[in-house]
Design a protein around this motif. Structure first.
Motif, mmCIF file in Angstrom:
data_model
loop_
_atom_site.group_PDB
_atom_site.id
_atom_site.type_symbol
_atom_site.label_atom_id
_atom_site.label_comp_id
_atom_site.label_asym_id
_atom_site.label_seq_id
_atom_site.Cartn_x
_atom_site.Cartn_y
_atom_site.Cartn_z
ATOM 1 N N ASN A 207 0.804 -1.221 0.000
ATOM 2 C CA ASN A 207 0.000 0.000 0.000
ATOM 3 C C ASN A 207 0.838 1.272 0.000
ATOM 4 O OD1 ASN A 207 -2.950 -0.373 0.039
ATOM 5 N ND2 ASN A 207 -2.520 -1.710 1.791
ATOM 6 N N VAL A 208 2.122 1.123 -0.144
ATOM 7 C CA VAL A 208 2.979 2.289 0.088
ATOM 8 C C VAL A 208 2.626 3.469 -0.811
ATOM 9 C CG1 VAL A 208 4.847 1.427 -1.405
ATOM 10 C CG2 VAL A 208 5.361 3.074 0.386
ATOM 11 N N LEU A 209 2.338 3.201 -2.077
ATOM 12 C CA LEU A 209 2.018 4.327 -2.961
ATOM 13 C C LEU A 209 0.637 4.913 -2.659
ATOM 14 C CD1 LEU A 209 3.519 3.346 -6.428
ATOM 15 C CD2 LEU A 209 4.519 4.690 -4.556
ATOM 16 N N ASN A 210 -0.328 4.040 -2.342
ATOM 17 C CA ASN A 210 -1.662 4.521 -1.955
ATOM 18 C C ASN A 210 -1.577 5.492 -0.789
ATOM 19 O OD1 ASN A 210 -3.092 3.071 -3.825
ATOM 20 N ND2 ASN A 210 -3.411 1.308 -2.480
ATOM 21 N N VAL A 211 -0.825 5.082 0.223
ATOM 22 C CA VAL A 211 -0.717 5.911 1.421
ATOM 23 C C VAL A 211 0.013 7.198 1.104
ATOM 24 C CG1 VAL A 211 0.318 6.091 3.718
ATOM 25 C CG2 VAL A 211 -0.831 3.978 3.027
ATOM 26 N N MET A 212 1.103 7.072 0.396
ATOM 27 C CA MET A 212 1.931 8.228 0.114
ATOM 28 C C MET A 212 1.163 9.283 -0.686
ATOM 29 S SD MET A 212 5.608 8.227 -1.673
ATOM 30 C CE MET A 212 6.460 9.775 -1.883
#
Length: 489
Positions: A207-212
């Motif tokens: 999920n790193v890009l979603n969160v970022m």
RNA sequence: GCGGGAGUAACUCAGUUGGUAGAGUGCAACCUUGCCAAGGUUGAUGUCGCGGGUUCGAAUCCCGUCUCCCGCUCCA
């Protein structure tokens, strides 16, 4: 030996108290229990929530850390990318003679070079000019490719039991998969298997890009998550310490390559201090670097707590490098690189992981708090929990059950209850009621007495010191609220 | 998974040569009481871990099994 049995007794006392007072019950107890599974009772769940809340605030009440709660079930490819499908499944063999069990890879890694070469010859694997470790590795791969090969080695006596030396006594390798498997949909069939996550970290990585993007973060930033994870361990052990279902409090901190070592050290210190901030003295904590690193890690250290059975891990801090994100890039075909405004480059960030056990932390705090002390020639059992961690914050105690004291006490409790967990007790002598609260770690006892009737003041009795002070009844709430706040650091 | 120990009331434990269970603590009610577990009266709570077997009869003997603790093993 005497010391060991004292520590066993201590753990047993903590287990009994946990049951008797409602911290921890055995799972499915009326059916005889389920191995290594435990339930949090009324006090346990309050305390566990407090542990998690203290952690959550320490993590997410920061500008650069966001929260997340990912699904326990994830796409099966996640676990291929993470390496768990490969590394969490260990082929093992048993010796039918001495009943020992061995991991097949350990069997090979402990063999002499000569032995390995003899086996290579038997399996027609090239061994000339091959280093010992590499040879063991290629033999393992060969054996993995055909189930008949290992038995043939046993039959030809090239492999004997390393423990008792008995020939032809080893079974065929069997897979011990440490991941719990289940099925999506009501029909069990190949193709719809999924795993209960063996760690919470992967939910963060994918999920790193979603969160970022949704939170407009930029490096360095972190994602925090609390949740259950499952490992089908061969053995459970030591009450809550080694269980198959457990709760993790994890934060993955994404940084630019090159700054990873600095942040690793920073988080190691911060996490070591955090455990102290929730009440564990430094002397009972230890930092223990890993000697053998996992496949993903560049550096790893455990924070250990001194349990009755010895020091045991309650948190790990790892420099996971860009291993996980790179692997997810590779397996998913989606770019997880992040654009760097300064260098105008796109790079996969490095990850510093802080991975704490909520269940283990809970147990550590119980063990740390438990104390028996002599007071007036009697033993007082007191659970010295940090006021923010204690399940009940204040006991409301009318000194006697008449003269209007119960009415005042009830009014006070109604006043406190919206802001804290309270307990009302009007039975028996007040000393006994104090002691009951000591045992569950309630930091404050508020007693309504005859003086209250005259001047609206009450007694506040503090758990650890047993000291009492008098306070106007209207000041009680603020006084306690001030003391039970979560640690800030 | 192997070896050792244990499982009887909520907790800690008794329970004799086999005759269907007790204590202390705790709990509940009432009285008493006036600040550190100790007053009085009354009361409730038992699949004796679970399932078989032997026996006229099993907490007790036998077999199996589950759980907990300890030691191995395991714990990317």
């Amino acid at each position: 030996m005497a010391q060991q049995s004292a520590s066993v007794q201590l753990l047993e006392k903590i287990v009994s108290l946990s049951k008797r007072r409602g911290f921890i019950f055995q799972s499915s107890e009326i059916y005889g229990g389920l191995n290594g599974c435990w339930d949090y009772g009324p006090l346990g769940v309050e305390m566990l929530r407090n542990v998690k809340e203290a952690w959550w605030r320490a993590m997410t009440h920061r500008r650069e850390i966001e929260g997340l709660d990912a699904s326990i079930l994830m796409h099966p490819k996640v676990w291929e990318a993470s390496g768990h499908v490969q590394n969490f499944s260990d082929p093992m063999v048993d010796c039918k003679s001495c009943k020992s069990r061995f991991r097949v890879d350990h069997l090979f890694s402990e063999m002499s070079e000569k032995k390995l070469q003899a086996i290579a010859k038997h399996l027609t694997v090239e061994y000339r000019d091959v280093a010992k470790d590499a040879l063991a590795e290629s033999l393992l791969q060969k054996i993995d490719s055909d189930d008949a090969l290992f038995p043939s080695l046993v039959e030809s006596e090239l492999i004997v039991c390393p423990n008792c030396g008995t020939k032809k006594s080893l079974t065929s390798p069997r897979n011990f998969n440490l991941m719990f498997e289940t099925y999506i949909g009501p029909i069990k069939e190949k193709g719809n298997e999924v795993y209960l996550r063996p760690e919470t970290a992967q939910g963060i990585f994918v999920n790193v890009l979603n969160v970022m993007q949704s939170s407009r973060q930029r490096l360095p930033f972190g994602i925090a998550q609390i949740g259950k994870a499952f490992r089908n361990e061969i053995n459970t052990k030591n009450f809550l310490f080694r269980t198959r279902e457990f709760e993790q409090m994890e934060m993955q901190y994404f940084v630019k390559e090159g700054t990873d070592e600095k942040f690793y050290e920073e988080w190691r210190e911060r996490r070591f201090n955090w455990w102290q901030s929730v009440g564990i003295p430094k002397e009972r904590l230890k930092l223990k670097p890993h000697e053998k690193l996992a496949h993903y890690a560049k550096a790893a250290i455990d924070i250990e707590f001194e349990f009755p059975f010895g020091f045991g891990e309650i948190e790990g801090i790892h420099n996971r490098t860009n291993f996980d994100l790179s692997r997810h890039e590779e397996f998913s075909g989606k770019s997880l690189s992040i654009h760097d405004e300064e260098t105008k480059e796109k790079k996969v960030p490095f990850v510093i992981e802080t991975s704490a056990g909520a269940s283990r932390g809970f147990m550590a705090l119980l063990c740390n708090g438990y104390e028996e002390e002599k007071v007036n020639d009697e033993v007082r059992t007191v659970m010295r929990l940090h006021p923010a961690i204690a399940p009940v914050k204040a006991a409301i105690l009318p000194l006697v059950n008449k003269d209007g004291m119960p009415e005042i006490a009830e009014k006070l409790e109604n006043d406190l209850r919206p802001s804290m967990k309270t307990f009302y007790d009007d039975s028996g002598a007040v000393g006994r009621r104090y002691r009951r609260q000591d045992e569950i770690g309630t930091p404050f006892g508020v007693t309504i007495d005859s003086e209250t009737l005259e001047n609206q003041s009450v007694t506040i009795r503090e758990r650890d010191s047993m000291q009492q002070i008098r306070l106007p009844i209207d000041n009680v709430k603020n006084y306690i609220l001030e003391k039970i706040g979560f640690p800030t650091s």
